[in-house]
Design an enzyme around this catalytic site. Structure first.
Site, PDB file in Angstrom:
ATOM      1  N   TYR A   1      -2.629  -1.032 -11.684  1.00  0.00           N
ATOM      2  CA  TYR A   1      -3.024  -1.980 -10.630  1.00  0.00           C
ATOM      3  C   TYR A   1      -4.020  -2.998 -11.185  1.00  0.00           C
ATOM      4  O   TYR A   1      -3.863  -4.208 -10.988  1.00  0.00           O
ATOM      5  CB  TYR A   1      -3.643  -1.200  -9.465  1.00  0.00           C
ATOM      6  CG  TYR A   1      -4.315  -2.042  -8.418  1.00  0.00           C
ATOM      7  CD1 TYR A   1      -3.582  -2.836  -7.538  1.00  0.00           C
ATOM      8  CD2 TYR A   1      -5.712  -2.043  -8.278  1.00  0.00           C
ATOM      9  CE1 TYR A   1      -4.216  -3.601  -6.563  1.00  0.00           C
ATOM     10  CE2 TYR A   1      -6.348  -2.790  -7.307  1.00  0.00           C
ATOM     11  CZ  TYR A   1      -5.592  -3.571  -6.454  1.00  0.00           C
ATOM     12  OH  TYR A   1      -6.219  -4.331  -5.486  1.00  0.00           O
TER      13      TYR A   1
ATOM     14  N   LYS B   1      -3.614  -7.052 -11.555  1.00  0.00           N
ATOM     15  CA  LYS B   1      -4.531  -7.997 -10.915  1.00  0.00           C
ATOM     16  C   LYS B   1      -5.174  -8.918 -11.953  1.00  0.00           C
ATOM     17  O   LYS B   1      -5.376 -10.113 -11.694  1.00  0.00           O
ATOM     18  CB  LYS B   1      -5.610  -7.248 -10.123  1.00  0.00           C
ATOM     19  CG  LYS B   1      -5.100  -6.491  -8.905  1.00  0.00           C
ATOM     20  CD  LYS B   1      -4.526  -7.380  -7.813  1.00  0.00           C
ATOM     21  CE  LYS B   1      -5.551  -8.220  -7.113  1.00  0.00           C
ATOM     22  NZ  LYS B   1      -4.948  -9.014  -5.996  1.00  0.00           N
TER      23      LYS B   1
ATOM     24  N   THR C   1      -0.808  -3.269  -3.240  1.00  0.00           N
ATOM     25  CA  THR C   1      -2.119  -2.639  -3.134  1.00  0.00           C
ATOM     26  C   THR C   1      -2.072  -1.105  -3.232  1.00  0.00           C
ATOM     27  O   THR C   1      -3.085  -0.448  -3.026  1.00  0.00           O
ATOM     28  CB  THR C   1      -2.816  -3.044  -1.815  1.00  0.00           C
ATOM     29  OG1 THR C   1      -1.943  -2.733  -0.722  1.00  0.00           O
ATOM     30  CG2 THR C   1      -3.144  -4.520  -1.801  1.00  0.00           C
TER      31      THR C   1
HETATM   32  N1  LIG Z   1      -8.102  -2.797  -0.040  1.00  0.00           N
HETATM   33  C1  LIG Z   1      -9.085  -2.829  -0.928  1.00  0.00           C
HETATM   34  O1  LIG Z   1      -9.934  -1.919  -0.992  1.00  0.00           O
HETATM   35  C2  LIG Z   1      -9.213  -3.989  -1.875  1.00  0.00           C
HETATM   36  C3  LIG Z   1     -10.304  -4.018  -2.762  1.00  0.00           C
HETATM   37  C4  LIG Z   1     -10.420  -5.100  -3.644  1.00  0.00           C
HETATM   38  C5  LIG Z   1      -9.501  -6.125  -3.603  1.00  0.00           C
HETATM   39  N2  LIG Z   1      -8.447  -6.063  -2.750  1.00  0.00           N
HETATM   40  C6  LIG Z   1      -7.493  -7.172  -2.752  1.00  0.00           C
HETATM   41  O2  LIG Z   1      -7.513  -7.745  -1.462  1.00  0.00           O
HETATM   42  C7  LIG Z   1      -6.266  -8.376  -1.197  1.00  0.00           C
HETATM   43  C8  LIG Z   1      -5.754  -7.955   0.161  1.00  0.00           C
HETATM   44  O3  LIG Z   1      -5.562  -6.557   0.181  1.00  0.00           O
HETATM   45  P1  LIG Z   1      -5.454  -5.718   1.540  1.00  0.00           P
HETATM   46  O4  LIG Z   1      -6.425  -4.627   1.406  1.00  0.00           O
HETATM   47  O5  LIG Z   1      -5.464  -6.618   2.710  1.00  0.00           O
HETATM   48  O6  LIG Z   1      -4.017  -5.059   1.335  1.00  0.00           O
HETATM   49  P2  LIG Z   1      -2.767  -4.964   2.297  1.00  0.00           P
HETATM   50  O7  LIG Z   1      -3.191  -4.635   3.683  1.00  0.00           O
HETATM   51  O8  LIG Z   1      -1.824  -4.032   1.596  1.00  0.00           O
HETATM   52  O9  LIG Z   1      -2.175  -6.429   2.291  1.00  0.00           O
HETATM   53  C9  LIG Z   1      -1.387  -6.926   1.279  1.00  0.00           C
HETATM   54  C10 LIG Z   1      -0.265  -7.696   1.917  1.00  0.00           C
HETATM   55  O10 LIG Z   1       0.517  -8.294   0.886  1.00  0.00           O
HETATM   56  C11 LIG Z   1       1.861  -8.179   1.268  1.00  0.00           C
HETATM   57  N3  LIG Z   1       2.749  -8.294   0.120  1.00  0.00           N
HETATM   58  C12 LIG Z   1       3.098  -7.349  -0.779  1.00  0.00           C
HETATM   59  N4  LIG Z   1       3.972  -7.851  -1.650  1.00  0.00           N
HETATM   60  C13 LIG Z   1       4.181  -9.136  -1.293  1.00  0.00           C
HETATM   61  C14 LIG Z   1       4.999 -10.168  -1.799  1.00  0.00           C
HETATM   62  N5  LIG Z   1       5.791  -9.975  -2.859  1.00  0.00           N
HETATM   63  N6  LIG Z   1       4.969 -11.366  -1.193  1.00  0.00           N
HETATM   64  C15 LIG Z   1       4.186 -11.563  -0.110  1.00  0.00           C
HETATM   65  N7  LIG Z   1       3.410 -10.633   0.432  1.00  0.00           N
HETATM   66  C16 LIG Z   1       3.400  -9.422  -0.159  1.00  0.00           C
HETATM   67  C17 LIG Z   1       1.960  -6.836   1.938  1.00  0.00           C
HETATM   68  O11 LIG Z   1       3.111  -6.778   2.725  1.00  0.00           O
HETATM   69  P3  LIG Z   1       3.871  -5.373   2.969  1.00  0.00           P
HETATM   70  O12 LIG Z   1       2.879  -4.522   3.705  1.00  0.00           O
HETATM   71  O13 LIG Z   1       5.054  -5.755   3.760  1.00  0.00           O
HETATM   72  O14 LIG Z   1       4.177  -4.834   1.609  1.00  0.00           O
HETATM   73  C18 LIG Z   1       0.672  -6.824   2.754  1.00  0.00           C
HETATM   74  O15 LIG Z   1       0.859  -7.404   4.013  1.00  0.00           O
HETATM   75  C19 LIG Z   1      -5.368  -7.991  -2.385  1.00  0.00           C
HETATM   76  O16 LIG Z   1      -5.378  -9.039  -3.312  1.00  0.00           O
HETATM   77  C20 LIG Z   1      -6.054  -6.785  -2.983  1.00  0.00           C
HETATM   78  O17 LIG Z   1      -5.750  -6.654  -4.346  1.00  0.00           O
HETATM   79  C21 LIG Z   1      -8.284  -5.027  -1.875  1.00  0.00           C
END
Ligand SMILES: NC(=O)c1ccc[n+]([C@@H]2O[C@H](COP(=O)([O-])OP(=O)(O)OC[C@H]3O[C@@H](n4cnc5c(N)ncnc54)[C@H](OP(=O)(O)O)[C@@H]3O)[C@@H](O)[C@H]2O)c1
Length: 290
Positions: free
Chosen positions: A126, A130, A63
């Site tokens: 990114y 995605k 992310t």
């Molecule tokens: N944040 C936003 O504004 C936003 C907006 C639109 C969509 N999204 C989508 O929402 C979803 C959740 O995002 P979030 O905001 O909750 O982000 P986040 O807090 O960064 O959570 C992502 C998680 O995925 C884990 N991860 C990374 N690489 C991995 C791997 N190879 N295998 C297993 N786990 C892994 C990370 O672990 P580590 O921390 O240990 O790396 C983290 O715990 C994602 O699909 C993102 O693309 C987010």
């Protein structure tokens, strides 16, 4: 009651989804990255094949939007190939996959809100990763829902709202971009929708974001008003705040789906709920904003 596996369960959204699924009475397997790395195809296959999961909700992702520009291969390994690993294992096991995606699959140049059938045209590494994930999920041929969301904030992860609150405690004024439009989305709103989606029959792409829209400047101003902060917020432009990854100017996600659309509440209500939840909103301000 369903058996639901949550990947990326240590993250901001994943932790909310896992907690919501438990509260809803489901039998939940919460897998942080340390317990299940989705880039490890054998481990993914084993985890999904080991138990009769009804659904997997994939919240695991790279992310770091700006970091992806320099490390595109690593970002694609997680967001593209990792999603594909999950999708193929789910398809083989007959398990439904709810895969979380993003507004960054669009280029942000459309005049109005984006609906599910609008053509994807990511401008960032990114976004490309995605989109590769979405394509891999669809290509695997299993039962799936791809849920695109935007501008997420909530407990347990770095996010814009928390950053603004922190900066407001350190400065008299802050400048925030006022020329990018989107739909802020509280994980507390999205998580129940994803859990519901895990047991729903609908397939394909869904847009799910807080109703209404605002700029980052307007979101910051609303958050600081609710928090009763004296910090001033000044509008600025994307141009004056250069970042490695291009940001979509228009991130507004709307839905053209009918009865099975994923509907969330107004973004302002989500913000009040989050700030109240973390003990930051002043009760009078929160009341006034509703
Ligand atoms: N944040 C936003 O504004 C936003 C907006 C639109 C969509 N999204 C989508 O929402 C979803 C959740 O995002 P979030 O905001 O909750 O982000 P986040 O807090 O960064 O959570 C992502 C998680 O995925 C884990 N991860 C990374 N690489 C991995 C791997 N190879 N295998 C297993 N786990 C892994 C990370 O672990 P580590 O921390 O240990 O790396 C983290 O715990 C994602 O699909 C993102 O693309 C987010």
């Amino acid at each position: 009651m369903a058996r639901v596996l949550v990947t990326g369960a240590g993250g901001m959204l994943g932790s909310a989804v896992a907690a919501t699924a438990v509260a809803a009475g489901h039998d939940v397997g919460a897998r942080e990255r340390s317990r299940l790395d989705i880039t490890d195809a054998a481990a993914v296959q084993e985890a999904i094949g080991a138990e009769p999961w009804d659904a997997v909700v994939n919240c695991a992702a790279w992310t770091d939007v700006d970091g992806a520009e320099e490390h595109e291969a690593q970002a694609i390994a997680v967001n593209g190939e990792g999603a594909g690993n999950l999708a193929r294992a789910c398809a083989a096991a007959g398990t439904r996959l709810v895969h979380v995606s993003t507004d960054y699959v669009f280029d942000g140049t459309k005049a109005g809100p984006y609906v599910e059938s609008d053509p994807a045209a990511p401008r960032s590494a990114y976004g490309r990763g995605k989109l590769a994930g979405e394509e891999a999920v669809a290509a695997a041929g299993g039962d799936h829902a791809i849920v695109r969301t935007s501008w997420l904030y909530g407990a347990g992860g770095g996010n814009f709202v928390d950053t603004i609150l922190r900066l407001a405690g350190e400065r008299d004024s802050i400048s925030v971009v006022d020329d990018q439009l989107g739909r802020p989305t509280w994980t507390g709103d999205l998580a129940p929708a994803l859990v519901a989606c895990a047991t729903a029959p609908a397939t394909g792409i869904f847009h799910a974001a807080g109703q209404g829209s605002c700029t980052w400047f307007e979101l910051a101003r609303a958050a600081l008003e609710l928090a009763g902060s004296p910090c001033r917020v000044e509008p600025t432009s994307t141009e004056s705040f250069p970042r490695p990854a291009p940001r979509p100017a228009n991130s507004v996600l709307d839905s053209e789906r009918g009865a099975d659309a994923v509907k969330l509440g107004a973004w302002e209500d989500g913000l009040v709920a989050y700030l109240t939840d973390i003990g930051v909103a002043q009760p009078a301000a929160a009341g006034g904003a509703q």
